[in-house]
Design a protein around this motif. Structure first.
Motif, PDB file in Angstrom:
ATOM      1  N   TYR A  77     -25.600  -8.020  33.840  1.00 15.60           N
ATOM      2  CA  TYR A  77     -25.399  -8.530  32.483  1.00 15.60           C
ATOM      3  C   TYR A  77     -25.291  -7.391  31.467  1.00 15.60           C
ATOM      4  N   LEU A  78     -26.173  -6.388  31.567  1.00 17.96           N
ATOM      5  CA  LEU A  78     -26.107  -5.265  30.639  1.00 17.96           C
ATOM      6  C   LEU A  78     -25.010  -4.289  31.019  1.00 17.96           C
ATOM      7  N   HIS A 111     -35.031 -16.095  20.256  1.00 17.91           N
ATOM      8  CA  HIS A 111     -34.578 -16.274  21.634  1.00 17.91           C
ATOM      9  C   HIS A 111     -33.051 -16.257  21.761  1.00 17.91           C
ATOM     10  N   PRO A 112     -32.305 -16.904  20.865  1.00 19.02           N
ATOM     11  CA  PRO A 112     -30.838 -16.807  20.992  1.00 19.02           C
ATOM     12  C   PRO A 112     -30.305 -15.418  20.699  1.00 19.02           C
ATOM     13  N   ALA A 113     -31.031 -14.607  19.902  1.00 14.53           N
ATOM     14  CA  ALA A 113     -30.519 -13.295  19.516  1.00 14.53           C
ATOM     15  C   ALA A 113     -30.651 -12.270  20.628  1.00 14.53           C
ATOM     16  N   ALA A 114     -31.644 -12.418  21.487  1.00 16.00           N
ATOM     17  CA  ALA A 114     -31.901 -11.436  22.542  1.00 16.00           C
ATOM     18  C   ALA A 114     -30.874 -11.577  23.661  1.00 16.00           C
ATOM     19  N   PRO A 115     -30.676 -10.517  24.471  1.00 12.54           N
ATOM     20  CA  PRO A 115     -29.850 -10.664  25.690  1.00 12.54           C
ATOM     21  C   PRO A 115     -30.402 -11.790  26.553  1.00 12.54           C
ATOM     22  N   SER A 116     -29.528 -12.452  27.306  1.00 10.59           N
ATOM     23  CA  SER A 116     -29.915 -13.705  27.963  1.00 10.59           C
ATOM     24  C   SER A 116     -31.044 -13.541  28.972  1.00 10.59           C
ATOM     25  N   HIS A 117     -31.055 -12.425  29.728  1.00 11.92           N
ATOM     26  CA  HIS A 117     -32.151 -12.258  30.679  1.00 11.92           C
ATOM     27  C   HIS A 117     -33.471 -11.980  29.960  1.00 11.92           C
ATOM     28  N   VAL A 118     -33.393 -11.389  28.765  1.00 13.45           N
ATOM     29  CA  VAL A 118     -34.592 -11.197  27.943  1.00 13.45           C
ATOM     30  C   VAL A 118     -35.047 -12.531  27.361  1.00 13.45           C
ATOM     31  N   SER A 119     -34.086 -13.348  26.902  1.00 14.27           N
ATOM     32  CA  SER A 119     -34.432 -14.697  26.435  1.00 14.27           C
ATOM     33  C   SER A 119     -35.131 -15.478  27.527  1.00 14.27           C
ATOM     34  N   ALA A 148     -48.296  -4.182  22.021  1.00 13.55           N
ATOM     35  CA  ALA A 148     -47.231  -3.543  22.803  1.00 13.55           C
ATOM     36  C   ALA A 148     -46.195  -4.577  23.230  1.00 13.55           C
ATOM     37  N   MET A 149     -46.657  -5.759  23.606  1.00 11.75           N
ATOM     38  CA  MET A 149     -45.754  -6.849  23.962  1.00 11.75           C
ATOM     39  C   MET A 149     -44.893  -7.244  22.760  1.00 11.75           C
ATOM     40  N   ALA A 150     -45.505  -7.299  21.575  1.00 13.12           N
ATOM     41  CA  ALA A 150     -44.770  -7.689  20.370  1.00 13.12           C
ATOM     42  C   ALA A 150     -43.710  -6.655  20.003  1.00 13.12           C
ATOM     43  N   VAL A 151     -44.052  -5.374  20.093  1.00 14.94           N
ATOM     44  CA  VAL A 151     -43.110  -4.313  19.698  1.00 14.94           C
ATOM     45  C   VAL A 151     -41.941  -4.235  20.677  1.00 14.94           C
ATOM     46  N   SER A 152     -42.234  -4.269  21.977  1.00 18.14           N
ATOM     47  CA  SER A 152     -41.153  -4.168  22.962  1.00 18.14           C
ATOM     48  C   SER A 152     -40.214  -5.366  22.881  1.00 18.14           C
ATOM     49  N   SER A 153     -40.760  -6.561  22.684  1.00 22.67           N
ATOM     50  CA  SER A 153     -39.891  -7.736  22.565  1.00 22.67           C
ATOM     51  C   SER A 153     -39.125  -7.723  21.245  1.00 22.67           C
ATOM     52  N   PHE A 154     -39.729  -7.196  20.167  1.00 19.82           N
ATOM     53  CA  PHE A 154     -39.018  -7.041  18.890  1.00 19.82           C
ATOM     54  C   PHE A 154     -37.782  -6.165  19.063  1.00 19.82           C
ATOM     55  N   LEU A 155     -37.935  -5.049  19.774  1.00 22.77           N
ATOM     56  CA  LEU A 155     -36.800  -4.143  19.987  1.00 22.77           C
ATOM     57  C   LEU A 155     -35.717  -4.796  20.839  1.00 22.77           C
ATOM     58  N   LEU A 156     -36.111  -5.640  21.774  1.00 22.47           N
ATOM     59  CA  LEU A 156     -35.126  -6.341  22.605  1.00 22.47           C
ATOM     60  C   LEU A 156     -34.403  -7.429  21.815  1.00 22.47           C
ATOM     61  N   VAL A 157     -35.121  -8.117  20.932  1.00 23.82           N
ATOM     62  CA  VAL A 157     -34.462  -9.106  20.060  1.00 23.82           C
ATOM     63  C   VAL A 157     -33.426  -8.418  19.182  1.00 23.82           C
ATOM     64  N   ALA A 158     -33.747  -7.189  18.761  1.00 24.26           N
ATOM     65  CA  ALA A 158     -32.839  -6.426  17.896  1.00 24.26           C
ATOM     66  C   ALA A 158     -31.816  -5.611  18.691  1.00 24.26           C
ATOM     67  N   TYR A 159     -31.617  -5.915  19.966  1.00 25.76           N
ATOM     68  CA  TYR A 159     -30.709  -5.142  20.816  1.00 25.76           C
ATOM     69  C   TYR A 159     -29.305  -5.086  20.209  1.00 25.76           C
ATOM     70  N   ASP A 160     -28.791  -6.223  19.756  1.00 23.93           N
ATOM     71  CA  ASP A 160     -27.484  -6.258  19.094  1.00 23.93           C
ATOM     72  C   ASP A 160     -27.690  -6.103  17.589  1.00 23.93           C
ATOM     73  N   HIS A 161     -28.273  -4.978  17.183  1.00 25.14           N
ATOM     74  CA  HIS A 161     -28.685  -4.809  15.781  1.00 25.14           C
ATOM     75  C   HIS A 161     -27.505  -4.707  14.826  1.00 25.14           C
TER      76      HIS A 161
END
Length: 494
Positions: free
Chosen positions: A101-102, A233-241, A142-155
């Motif tokens: 996917y990536l 959840h819709p903003a993150a890459p699908s496998h991250v969602s 740490a969970m919040a920060v890493s998932s925040f960065l993944l949500v912002a992947y398509d920044h």
């Protein structure tokens, strides 16, 4: 704790090695996906040992920790091991899927994505294994920060930036509530280790319960605290969602269950409070899902609905336990726990199926899709399995867990007055949610896969490659594998 520790080390090391891979996206993909698979395999060994080999035995380790009142205190009991099971399973499925996917390109962006993905997995695992409040909060952040960065992947997209900031603010508010909770629980203890926690006296116990409901409810997406979930959840890459919706929001469910154990004996109104939160989340979630026109946003609201089903099971279990109906409580607790596991599998499958559709067609808008069952037959088959499971149709796993809650609700009708009255509300809500969920996913599946293609992209679509199809096939194959005896989970020991 050996295999858990090795799993954690592999996940963290592979995360930073993927980041250090520099401009080689292909190398970052191999290191990141390979580290996620190896770390998940090692973690599953630890989970299997606790759940199936040692029964109620707890593995624990303690070490000095250079933070005030903090210690490296880890514990794997049946409850934490149960919630770790979907973490490692879904992470492995998502890593296989994400390898395609990536893609192999992206340079440092791909390395950063795999770094954050593996750190998210490691931090979720540490949340479930932590036995000290300071360590728990460090893992939580740490969970919040890493998932925040993944949500912002398509920044570069406004939607992704907005979703990421909403998620970060909601996470900060939840963390403040949890700090208040731990300050109440540890007020009379010499350390902030979980075994040292004592039930606060008087109104402080109710304040601790409300703080837990707020802090953990925000992470779980409980109505009306769910505002971040359909954005992130819709903003993150699908496998991250898939991972966020399938297992990350379950950290909130785990936290609520763990806190209820610390706060026993329970006050009489706590069960109805959980029930009201569950009823609101289940009904609002499915109604909003039914109204969506974007496939991933529909799935995000569906997660709110399923968190509602879990909370209904927990709430009725607490109400029945308070009234002395232990059999009803066991059925409801068992159904809630099993639904948490089942939801991780079919929701992960559905999000990855949605990602395959969006990758092939360039859109998730239902009105722009159609006819994909002819072009993407394997994706259509796997998505259909997930849609049937999430709609609670037999013999899929979603039916099994909801059926346990139904059994508990019918049993409560013959018991004391309070559980009997609430069981009527639960039965009506589950019936309504089941019908609306069936209509929702029949509409979604029909719009996406049936009929005729509505665009040139749909007419040119094709099934994705082997890694993505494997990521879809694995959770689809597991849809019946969760018919587990509830005695394995020691539900009464909450």
């Amino acid at each position: 704790m050996l295999f858990f520790s090795l799993s954690f080390i592999v996940l963290v090391a592979s995360a930073f090695l993927a980041l250090a891979a520099g401009g080689s996206g292909s190398r970052a993909r191999i290191i990141g996906a390979g580290g996620a698979l190896l770390g998940s395999a090692l973690g599953l060994i630890a989970v299997v040992k606790v759940l199936f080999l040692t029964g109620a035995e707890t593995y624990a380790a303690w070490s000095a920790f250079a933070v005030p009142m903090g210690r490296l205190s880890l514990s794997l009991d049946p409850l934490s091991a149960f919630f770790l099971l979907p973490v490692y399973l879904l992470t492995a499925f998502a890593a296989v899927y994400g390898a395609e996917y990536l893609g192999a390109g992206g340079g440092r962006r791909a390395g950063a994505a795999w770094c954050c993905f593996n750190l998210l997995t490691a931090s979720m695992a540490l949340v479930f294994a932590s036995a000290n409040a300071v360590l728990f909060m460090l893992a939580w952040e740490a969970m919040a920060v890493s998932s925040f960065l993944l949500v912002a992947y398509d920044h570069h997209k406004e939607q992704a930036r907005r979703a990421a900031w909403i998620y970060l603010v909601a996470g900060g508010a939840g963390a403040l509530a949890l700090l208040f909770l731990f300050s109440l629980l540890g007020a009379s203890a010499e350390t902030l280790d979980f075994p040292a926690f004592a039930r606060p006296e008087g109104a402080a116990a109710s304040a601790a319960f409300l703080a837990a409901l707020l802090g953990f409810g925000l992470k779980a997406g409980v109505v009306p605290l769910h505002v971040w979930l359909p954005e992130a959840h819709p903003a993150a890459p699908s496998h991250v969602s898939a991972v966020m919706s399938g297992v990350m929001i379950k950290t909130g469910v785990y936290g609520l269950i763990r806190t209820m154990g610390w706060l026993a004996p329970w006050d009489g109104w706590w069960g109805p409070a959980l029930l009201l939160a569950g009823l609101a989340s289940g009904l609002v979630g499915v109604i909003f899902a039914l109204a969506q026109h974007d496939l991933k946003r529909l799935l995000a609201y569906s997660s709110v609905e399923n968190i509602g089903i879990i909370l209904m099971g927990l709430g009725l279990g607490v109400t029945a336990s308070y009234a002395g109906s232990t059999t009803v409580a066991g059925l409801c607790f068992g159904g809630a726990l099993l639904h948490a596991l089942n939801h991780s599998l079919f929701k992960g499958l559905l999000f990855m199926g949605a990602g395959a559709v969006m990758r092939a067609t360039g859109t998730g808008e239902l009105e722009a899709l159609g006819g994909l069952s002819k072009k993407m037959p394997r994706t259509a088959l796997y998505f259909l399995a997930g849609a049937a499971a999430i709609s609670g149709l037999p013999p899929f796993n979603g039916f099994i867990s909801e059926f346990l809650i139904f059994l508990g609700s019918f049993g409560a009708l013959r018991g004391p007055e309070a559980p009997a009255l609430w069981s009527v509300a639960v039965l009506l809500a589950l019936a309504a949610i089941g019908g609306l969920a069936g209509a929702c996913f029949a509409r979604a599946y029909g719009a996406v896969f049936l009929g005729e293609p509505r665009s040139s992209r749909c007419r040119a679509a094709a099934d994705c490659g082997t890694p993505m199809l494997a990521g879809l096939a694995l959770p689809a194959a597991d849809r019946k594998s969760t018919r587990l005896n509830s005695s394995h989970w020691h539900v009464s020991r909450m």
